[in-house]
Motif scaffolding. Structure first.
Motif: not given
Length: 215
Positions: A66-83
């Protein structure tokens, strides 16, 4: 004979008596209408005979991202660690002998997350992993080990170090015990052992290799 006024008065009395009887037999319930869905809610939940949210369908659970691409690499990394931390904790606290309903709930959770994960390209990768490695939900051990294997698949693609899944519960504190977790200052190494998205052998800012004993 009863006058016209008397007939009217008698009619009103009978009408009020009937109205009061109906109110006693069927007391009004406290209810309201949800302005978003149009559902009528009473004291016992959604009123019977009205629109009720149906059970999750196959297309809902196993649909597209459903979601679109997440271009912010920092936000992507932080989200991955938390998830990853959330998912590992969830599987390590999953029942030892789950019911079929609990197994279905965990299975559906992973598939729904693969649709709603805020990083669209990450969600698409996770959906491919779910097809290749279907969630294992027969026990806590099965679920935790399955997730560790899937996580290591991601680590391999990102050239990250692999975690030893055989000792998962020995090295990661899920908070399941009676003793409170140790304070961070009391630990010899305060790093999160399940933070597999980080490479502690190099400096995060410069990429330079760390000396022995460094971080």
């Amino acid at each position: 004979m009863i006058s016209r006024f008397g007939k009217s008065f008698l009619f009103i009395v009978v009408f009020l008596f009937l109205l009061g009887s109906i109110a006693l037999l069927h007391p009004p319930s406290r209810s309201y209408i949800d302005p978003w869905t149009g559902d009528l809610f009473g004291e016992g939940g959604v009123e019977k005979g009205l629109h009720v949210q149906p059970a999750l369908s196959e297309s809902t659970v196993h649909g597209d991202v459903i979601m679109s691409k997440l271009g912010n690499a920092t936000a992507k990394a932080e989200l991955g660690r938390a998830t990853w931390k959330l998912l590992h904790t969830m599987t390590l606290r999953f029942p030892e002998t789950p019911t079929q309903d609990e197994r279905d709930a965990l299975n559906n959770y992973f598939h729904l997350m693969s649709r709603l994960y805020p990083c669209g390209e990450c969600a698409a990768e996770f959906q491919l992993l779910l097809k290749k490695f279907p969630p294992q939900t027969s026990s806590r051990r099965a679920a935790a080990t399955w997730l560790c294997v899937v996580h290591n698949q991601v680590n391999e693609r990102l050239h990250k170090p692999e975690f030893d899944c055989a000792h998962l519960d020995e090295t990661y504190d899920c908070g399941c015990g009676d003793e409170p977790p140790a304070e961070l200052s009391d630990l010899a190494d305060p790093r999160d052992i399940m933070d597999l998205e980080r490479d502690y052998s190099t400096d995060e800012l410069t990429g330079v290799g760390m000396i022995k004993g460094g971080r």
